[in-house]
Design a protein around this motif. Structure first.
Motif, PDB file in Angstrom:
ATOM      1  N   ASN A  75       5.278  11.288 -14.063  1.00 11.80           N
ATOM      2  CA  ASN A  75       4.435  10.234 -14.632  1.00 11.80           C
ATOM      3  C   ASN A  75       3.885  10.604 -15.993  1.00 11.80           C
ATOM      4  O   ASN A  75       3.758   9.759 -16.879  1.00 11.80           O
ATOM      5  CB  ASN A  75       3.264   9.938 -13.686  1.00 11.80           C
ATOM      6  CG  ASN A  75       3.713   9.101 -12.494  1.00 11.80           C
ATOM      7  OD1 ASN A  75       4.579   8.241 -12.640  1.00 11.80           O
ATOM      8  ND2 ASN A  75       3.149   9.358 -11.329  1.00 11.80           N
ATOM      9  N   LEU A  90       3.906   5.617  -5.667  1.00 12.50           N
ATOM     10  CA  LEU A  90       3.870   5.567  -7.131  1.00 12.50           C
ATOM     11  C   LEU A  90       2.800   6.474  -7.727  1.00 12.50           C
ATOM     12  O   LEU A  90       2.790   6.727  -8.924  1.00 12.50           O
ATOM     13  CB  LEU A  90       3.652   4.121  -7.605  1.00 12.50           C
ATOM     14  CG  LEU A  90       4.851   3.186  -7.434  1.00 12.50           C
ATOM     15  CD1 LEU A  90       4.503   1.772  -7.849  1.00 12.50           C
ATOM     16  CD2 LEU A  90       6.052   3.685  -8.229  1.00 12.50           C
ATOM     17  N   LYS A  91       1.873   6.944  -6.867  1.00 16.62           N
ATOM     18  CA  LYS A  91       0.833   7.846  -7.377  1.00 16.62           C
ATOM     19  C   LYS A  91       1.300   9.289  -7.383  1.00 16.62           C
ATOM     20  O   LYS A  91       0.698  10.145  -8.013  1.00 16.62           O
ATOM     21  CB  LYS A  91      -0.428   7.694  -6.532  1.00 16.62           C
ATOM     22  CG  LYS A  91      -1.273   6.524  -7.015  1.00 16.62           C
ATOM     23  CD  LYS A  91      -2.660   6.538  -6.406  1.00 16.62           C
ATOM     24  CE  LYS A  91      -3.361   5.216  -6.675  1.00 16.62           C
ATOM     25  NZ  LYS A  91      -3.682   4.495  -5.421  1.00 16.62           N
ATOM     26  N   GLU A  92       2.374   9.576  -6.657  1.00 15.61           N
ATOM     27  CA  GLU A  92       2.876  10.950  -6.624  1.00 15.61           C
ATOM     28  C   GLU A  92       3.341  11.379  -8.006  1.00 15.61           C
ATOM     29  O   GLU A  92       3.842  10.582  -8.795  1.00 15.61           O
ATOM     30  CB  GLU A  92       4.069  11.044  -5.653  1.00 15.61           C
ATOM     31  CG  GLU A  92       3.692  11.086  -4.196  1.00 15.61           C
ATOM     32  CD  GLU A  92       4.916  11.272  -3.316  1.00 15.61           C
ATOM     33  OE1 GLU A  92       5.761  12.113  -3.635  1.00 15.61           O
ATOM     34  OE2 GLU A  92       5.026  10.548  -2.313  1.00 15.61           O
ATOM     35  N   ASN A  93       3.160  12.644  -8.292  1.00 19.49           N
ATOM     36  CA  ASN A  93       3.675  13.188  -9.546  1.00 19.49           C
ATOM     37  C   ASN A  93       4.279  14.566  -9.274  1.00 19.49           C
ATOM     38  O   ASN A  93       3.569  15.466  -8.870  1.00 19.49           O
ATOM     39  CB  ASN A  93       2.551  13.299 -10.581  1.00 19.49           C
ATOM     40  CG  ASN A  93       3.096  13.637 -11.955  1.00 19.49           C
ATOM     41  OD1 ASN A  93       4.231  13.304 -12.273  1.00 19.49           O
ATOM     42  ND2 ASN A  93       2.305  14.317 -12.754  1.00 19.49           N
ATOM     43  N   LYS A 135       0.832  -1.209   0.000  1.00 17.10           N
ATOM     44  CA  LYS A 135       0.000   0.000   0.000  1.00 17.10           C
ATOM     45  C   LYS A 135       0.865   1.258   0.000  1.00 17.10           C
ATOM     46  O   LYS A 135       0.588   2.212  -0.730  1.00 17.10           O
ATOM     47  CB  LYS A 135      -0.906   0.012   1.233  1.00 17.10           C
ATOM     48  CG  LYS A 135      -2.238  -0.632   0.992  1.00 17.10           C
ATOM     49  CD  LYS A 135      -3.156  -0.370   2.179  1.00 17.10           C
ATOM     50  CE  LYS A 135      -4.317  -1.338   2.221  1.00 17.10           C
ATOM     51  NZ  LYS A 135      -4.841  -1.513   3.592  1.00 17.10           N
ATOM     52  N   GLU A 167       2.292   1.864  -3.300  1.00 18.10           N
ATOM     53  CA  GLU A 167       1.289   2.376  -4.238  1.00 18.10           C
ATOM     54  C   GLU A 167       1.068   3.873  -4.065  1.00 18.10           C
ATOM     55  O   GLU A 167       0.895   4.608  -5.041  1.00 18.10           O
ATOM     56  CB  GLU A 167      -0.028   1.600  -4.064  1.00 18.10           C
ATOM     57  CG  GLU A 167       0.007   0.275  -4.811  1.00 18.10           C
ATOM     58  CD  GLU A 167      -1.120  -0.666  -4.430  1.00 18.10           C
ATOM     59  OE1 GLU A 167      -1.905  -0.337  -3.496  1.00 18.10           O
ATOM     60  OE2 GLU A 167      -1.212  -1.745  -5.052  1.00 18.10           O
ATOM     61  N   ILE A 168       1.111   4.311  -2.820  1.00 23.75           N
ATOM     62  CA  ILE A 168       0.977   5.758  -2.571  1.00 23.75           C
ATOM     63  C   ILE A 168       2.155   6.508  -3.182  1.00 23.75           C
ATOM     64  O   ILE A 168       1.981   7.530  -3.846  1.00 23.75           O
ATOM     65  CB  ILE A 168       0.857   6.032  -1.057  1.00 23.75           C
ATOM     66  CG1 ILE A 168      -0.477   5.467  -0.546  1.00 23.75           C
ATOM     67  CG2 ILE A 168       0.964   7.522  -0.756  1.00 23.75           C
ATOM     68  CD1 ILE A 168      -0.599   5.420   0.959  1.00 23.75           C
ATOM     69  N   TYR A 183       5.175  -4.514  -9.244  1.00 22.97           N
ATOM     70  CA  TYR A 183       5.697  -3.160  -9.453  1.00 22.97           C
ATOM     71  C   TYR A 183       7.193  -3.131  -9.716  1.00 22.97           C
ATOM     72  O   TYR A 183       7.765  -2.081  -9.971  1.00 22.97           O
ATOM     73  CB  TYR A 183       5.403  -2.280  -8.226  1.00 22.97           C
ATOM     74  CG  TYR A 183       3.938  -2.074  -7.982  1.00 22.97           C
ATOM     75  CD1 TYR A 183       3.136  -1.475  -8.953  1.00 22.97           C
ATOM     76  CD2 TYR A 183       3.348  -2.487  -6.789  1.00 22.97           C
ATOM     77  CE1 TYR A 183       1.777  -1.289  -8.733  1.00 22.97           C
ATOM     78  CE2 TYR A 183       1.995  -2.304  -6.561  1.00 22.97           C
ATOM     79  CZ  TYR A 183       1.214  -1.705  -7.530  1.00 22.97           C
ATOM     80  OH  TYR A 183      -0.117  -1.527  -7.323  1.00 22.97           O
TER      81      TYR A 183
END
Lengths: 284, 59, 59
Positions: A60, A21-24, A15, A18-19, A44
């Motif tokens: 991203n 990897l969502k950052e941009n 988890k 995943e957080i 991943y």
């Protein structure tokens, strides 16, 4: 209860990745730290490796553009080598990768003067064979091999010659009798350092273990190579100390039974971090 | 935020330049190989001519 | 100002792209030439082999 805890921790880790990897843009520093501390979830892994090795940039929304550039570069090099007859239909894929790497590094010999692979080429081919097992897609596979090898040589090239000494040091802390035995028999000088420290255990550890070692190497640790080598020696201590000829020791270590090596990584898990001299090693 | 836009642009440009650089290496290699092939072709032609004129002499 | 930075970045990327495309055209020409050279060499080798085996037959 222990396994429940590990399982729970695994979910939490996934988890939190995943957080991240969502950052941009992606925080490469944080991804590095994550990868140093935890094994990457396999779904991943390739994506994170590509970011850590700079194949994909932190933003991203640049990934599809840059990914397209990477693909074109791959195709350009491949096509040229085919036209020049460096590679044919029957050329093994890893040799294709080697020729591509050589062309890009300006190390490609003339076609009429191509020679059988030398030691450095063989190191590359070993890494390539192992990467091929992990990564199916050829474009990704080539880029990962190339950047892995380049980054490893740039960052750790100067440290590699010192790793055998480092191994001796950690072994003297962990298991002096084994170290003495290896010294007396002359095996210490003959240990497969090339396989361990230049090929990063490619062709030595099974895929599942190798991936976790490479997680650490890619995120910036070459000490991990020493720790894994120490664990291997400790695991086979009794067998090794029953071999009188150094050639026997080397031969055994070069052809380790693959089933047991997975245990090297698992066995280290339950150690409480504070009591184990190898710090983050226990986070496996 | 401005820094962010700049670094994103820089990364994109770097990837594009890397693709260009690879192509440069390709053209260099192609030219070297072609020079070699041309010289080989010349040698072959020379040899062929010679053997032709030789066989002509024998007849 | 931000728009300024963005449009500058876009222009740089476009310039890089067009340099790449120009070099690609050159590469393709070289590759065509290379294919041609190889086919010529192959023909020569074939002819040479044939004439060798022919002359062998006559003797």
């Amino acid at each position: 209860a222990y396994y429940e805890k590990v399982g729970f921790r695994g979910v939490e880790e996934k988890k939190s990745l995943e957080i991240l990897l969502k950052e941009n843009p992606l925080d490469v520093e944080k991804l590095n730290t994550f990868s140093q501390r935890f094994p990457l979830p396999s779904m991943y892994r390739i994506h994170v490796w590509k970011v850590l090795l700079g194949i994909l940039p932190p933003h991203n929304d640049s990934h599809s553009l840059v990914g397209g550039y990477r693909r074109e570069q791959y195709q350009d090099v491949l096509e040229a080598l085919t036209v020049m007859r460096f590679i044919q239909r029957a050329t093994p894929q890893t040799l294709v990768y080697l020729r591509m790497f050589q062309l890009e590094s300006q190390l490609l010999p003339r076609r009429s003067e191509t020679t059988p692979p030398d030691n450095k080429d063989e190191d590359f081919l070993s890494v390539a064979r192992a990467m091929e097992e992990i990564v199916e897609e050829p474009v990704d596979c080539y880029w990962l091999i190339k950047c892995f090898v380049n980054q490893f040589n740039n960052r750790f090239g100067d440290s590699i010659p010192h790793l055998p000494k480092s191994l001796e040091y950690y072994l003297s802390l962990e298991e002096p009798p084994l170290l003495n035995y290896l010294k007396i028999t002359g095996a210490l000088a003959m240990l497969p350092y090339g396989l361990w420290f230049r090929r990063c255990f490619a062709g030595c550890l099974p895929e599942s273990s190798l991936q976790r070692v490479w997680d650490k190497v890619i995120s910036g640790s070459c000490k991990i190579l020493v720790f894994v080598a120490v664990e291997i020696l400790l695991l086979y201590k009794i067998m090794l100390m029953n071999m009188s000829r150094p050639e026997g020791v080397v031969n055994f270590l070069c052809n380790m039974p693959q089933e047991n090596t997975d245990a090297i990584l698992e066995d280290t898990r339950p150690h409480p971090p504070t009591q184990h001299p190898m710090g983050f090693w226990t986070k496996w | 935020f401005l820094e962010d836009v700049k670094s994103q642009a820089k990364n994109q440009l770097q990837a594009s330049e890397s693709r260009y650089l690879a192509l440069r290496r390709i053209t260099q290699t192609l030219q070297m190989e072609m020079l070699h092939l041309y010289s080989q072709l010349d040698t072959n032609t020379l040899t062929a001519n010679r053997s032709l004129s030789n066989s002509g002499g024998i007849e």
